[in-house]
Design a protein around this motif. Structure first.
Motif, PDB file in Angstrom:
ATOM      1  N   LEU A   1      38.730  41.023  40.226  1.00 48.33           N
ATOM      2  CA  LEU A   1      37.525  41.024  39.390  1.00 48.33           C
ATOM      3  C   LEU A   1      37.157  39.565  39.125  1.00 48.33           C
ATOM      4  N   VAL A   2      36.018  39.309  39.778  1.00 47.51           N
ATOM      5  CA  VAL A   2      35.720  37.763  39.531  1.00 47.51           C
ATOM      6  C   VAL A   2      34.318  37.855  39.064  1.00 47.51           C
TER       7      VAL A   2
ATOM      8  N   LEU B   1      25.130  37.232  39.047  1.00 42.53           N
ATOM      9  CA  LEU B   1      26.226  37.402  38.017  1.00 42.53           C
ATOM     10  C   LEU B   1      26.891  36.355  37.256  1.00 42.53           C
ATOM     11  N   LEU B   2      27.585  36.627  36.209  1.00 46.25           N
ATOM     12  CA  LEU B   2      28.507  35.607  35.434  1.00 46.25           C
ATOM     13  C   LEU B   2      29.749  35.573  36.007  1.00 46.25           C
TER      14      LEU B   2
ATOM     15  N   ALA C   1      32.306  43.965  46.118  1.00 47.73           N
ATOM     16  CA  ALA C   1      30.920  44.454  45.690  1.00 47.73           C
ATOM     17  C   ALA C   1      30.005  43.309  45.068  1.00 47.73           C
ATOM     18  N   GLY C   2      30.571  42.317  44.281  1.00 49.08           N
ATOM     19  CA  GLY C   2      29.460  41.432  43.751  1.00 49.08           C
ATOM     20  C   GLY C   2      28.998  40.224  44.722  1.00 49.08           C
ATOM     21  N   LEU C   3      29.589  39.782  45.855  1.00 50.95           N
ATOM     22  CA  LEU C   3      29.432  38.654  46.650  1.00 50.95           C
ATOM     23  C   LEU C   3      27.891  38.800  46.947  1.00 50.95           C
ATOM     24  N   PRO C   4      27.305  40.064  47.494  1.00 53.34           N
ATOM     25  CA  PRO C   4      25.895  39.652  47.802  1.00 53.34           C
ATOM     26  C   PRO C   4      24.744  39.297  46.824  1.00 53.34           C
ATOM     27  N   TYR C   5      25.334  39.625  45.499  1.00 51.82           N
ATOM     28  CA  TYR C   5      24.535  39.390  44.030  1.00 51.82           C
ATOM     29  C   TYR C   5      25.083  38.232  43.321  1.00 51.82           C
TER      30      TYR C   5
ATOM     31  N   LEU D   1      46.979  30.705  30.650  1.00 52.88           N
ATOM     32  CA  LEU D   1      45.983  29.789  30.023  1.00 52.88           C
ATOM     33  C   LEU D   1      44.936  29.021  31.087  1.00 52.88           C
ATOM     34  N   PRO D   2      43.824  28.747  30.559  1.00 49.38           N
ATOM     35  CA  PRO D   2      42.951  28.372  31.781  1.00 49.38           C
ATOM     36  C   PRO D   2      42.767  26.835  31.995  1.00 49.38           C
ATOM     37  N   ASP D   3      42.225  26.500  33.259  1.00 51.53           N
ATOM     38  CA  ASP D   3      41.909  25.146  33.528  1.00 51.53           C
ATOM     39  C   ASP D   3      40.463  24.708  32.934  1.00 51.53           C
ATOM     40  N   ARG D   4      39.929  23.606  33.183  1.00 52.87           N
ATOM     41  CA  ARG D   4      38.650  23.319  32.488  1.00 52.87           C
ATOM     42  C   ARG D   4      37.434  24.268  32.877  1.00 52.87           C
ATOM     43  N   GLN D   5      37.502  24.316  34.255  1.00 48.29           N
ATOM     44  CA  GLN D   5      36.433  25.120  34.917  1.00 48.29           C
ATOM     45  C   GLN D   5      36.533  26.564  34.314  1.00 48.29           C
ATOM     46  N   ALA D   6      37.408  27.139  34.297  1.00 44.16           N
ATOM     47  CA  ALA D   6      37.775  28.596  33.708  1.00 44.16           C
ATOM     48  C   ALA D   6      37.423  28.531  32.158  1.00 44.16           C
ATOM     49  N   LEU D   7      37.339  27.451  31.500  1.00 38.37           N
ATOM     50  CA  LEU D   7      37.310  27.777  29.947  1.00 38.37           C
ATOM     51  C   LEU D   7      35.636  27.359  29.801  1.00 38.37           C
ATOM     52  N   GLU D   8      35.062  26.637  30.804  1.00 37.32           N
ATOM     53  CA  GLU D   8      33.771  26.562  30.779  1.00 37.32           C
ATOM     54  C   GLU D   8      32.889  27.935  31.007  1.00 37.32           C
ATOM     55  N   ASP D   9      33.508  28.410  32.147  1.00 42.68           N
ATOM     56  CA  ASP D   9      32.943  29.696  32.533  1.00 42.68           C
ATOM     57  C   ASP D   9      32.971  30.815  31.386  1.00 42.68           C
ATOM     58  N   ALA D  10      34.199  30.772  30.800  1.00 41.53           N
ATOM     59  CA  ALA D  10      34.539  31.708  29.692  1.00 41.53           C
ATOM     60  C   ALA D  10      33.491  31.482  28.530  1.00 41.53           C
TER      61      ALA D  10
END
Length: 260
Positions: free
Chosen positions: A160-161, A183-184, A175-179, A210-219
């Motif tokens: 799930l991404v 998507l977020l 399922a999400g790659l074409p869109y 625990l996330p890295d910087r990019q994961a935390l910004e996305d969150a």
């Protein structure tokens, strides 16, 4: 009417020449207000700071009255919170979020989550992860919870991404790659298969890798989108400046850690 409970101070505001109206978060009675007579005195100032844990005794003639608080300090944490930008902004951002809850409506999970975050506000990475989980819980308790447990299109529980900005449901990679542009991103530490965190004191319901910087910004982008859509925009409000300050403080810390 009378009750007693431990509470976490969220905010105060002046009332008259010498008193304060105190807003506290309690486990059984939720966000609750009361008048503290003499609360602006020098003697009481240290105890009546946001983030402190206090023993409360509330009294009123009728249940729907504002009532009076008697206060006994239990844990004075405000001084420590003031030593870091994540502490200063974090406690204000938490209070702003909890202000959207109906007064006197119990939310024990949010009370416990608040305790956990306050204990870790001096640890930016941990505080950031906990704040994201807290914002998701606030959305859920207000009736706008996200479903991140399975793919909305296929029912899969792995890979799930993405998250649909329309439904608030997770979407798997296939399922999400074409869109994808619409998507977020779903950060790995929020996905159901995320491994448990090993941070001491993190509640099990909030645990996750625990996330890295990019994961935390996305969150924060994810939770910010749904907070704005469901909570702020309908009230014609903007995101709390304290929340923006908290996110920026964490971003700076992680950038410095990466460059150092």
């Amino acid at each position: 009417m009378e009750w007693s409970a431990d509470g976490i101070i969220l905010a105060t505001r002046k009332h008259g020449e010498s008193s304060l109206i105190l807003e506290a978060m309690t486990r059984e009675r939720g966000r609750h207000l009361g008048l503290v007579r003499g609360g602006r005195s020098r003697r009481m100032q240290a105890a009546l700071q946001p983030g402190n844990r206090v023993a409360l005794v509330w009294r009123a003639r009728l249940d729907d009255h504002l009532g009076l608080y008697a206060i006994e300090p239990l844990e004075l944490r405000a001084a420590q919170l003031m030593t870091s930008s994540t502490g200063v902004y974090g406690i204000q951002a938490l209070a702003a979020l909890l202000h959207f809850l109906p007064e006197r409506d119990p939310h024990p999970q949010l009370h416990d989550g608040l305790e956990a975050i306050i204990a870790h506000l001096h640890e930016p990475l941990v505080a950031g992860a906990l704040m994201v989980h807290f914002e998701l819980q606030v959305l859920a308790e207000l009736g706008f919870g996200l479903d991140l447990t399975e793919c909305a299109a296929t029912g899969r529980c792995d890979d799930l991404v993405y998250v649909s900005p329309k439904s608030g449901r997770a979407v798997c990679r296939e399922a999400g790659l074409p869109y994808a542009p619409r998507l977020l991103p779903l950060p790995p530490f929020l996905a159901p298969e995320a491994s448990p965190s090993r941070v001491d004191g993190m509640p099990s319901e909030l645990s996750g890798r625990l996330p890295d910087r990019q994961a935390l910004e996305d969150a924060f982008r994810l939770t910010g989108y749904f907070l704005d859509r469901h909570v702020l925009a309908p009230r014609l409000l903007q995101m709390s400046p304290a929340r923006d300050g908290f996110v920026e403080a964490i971003r700076r810390h992680l950038q410095e850690a990466e460059s150092g």
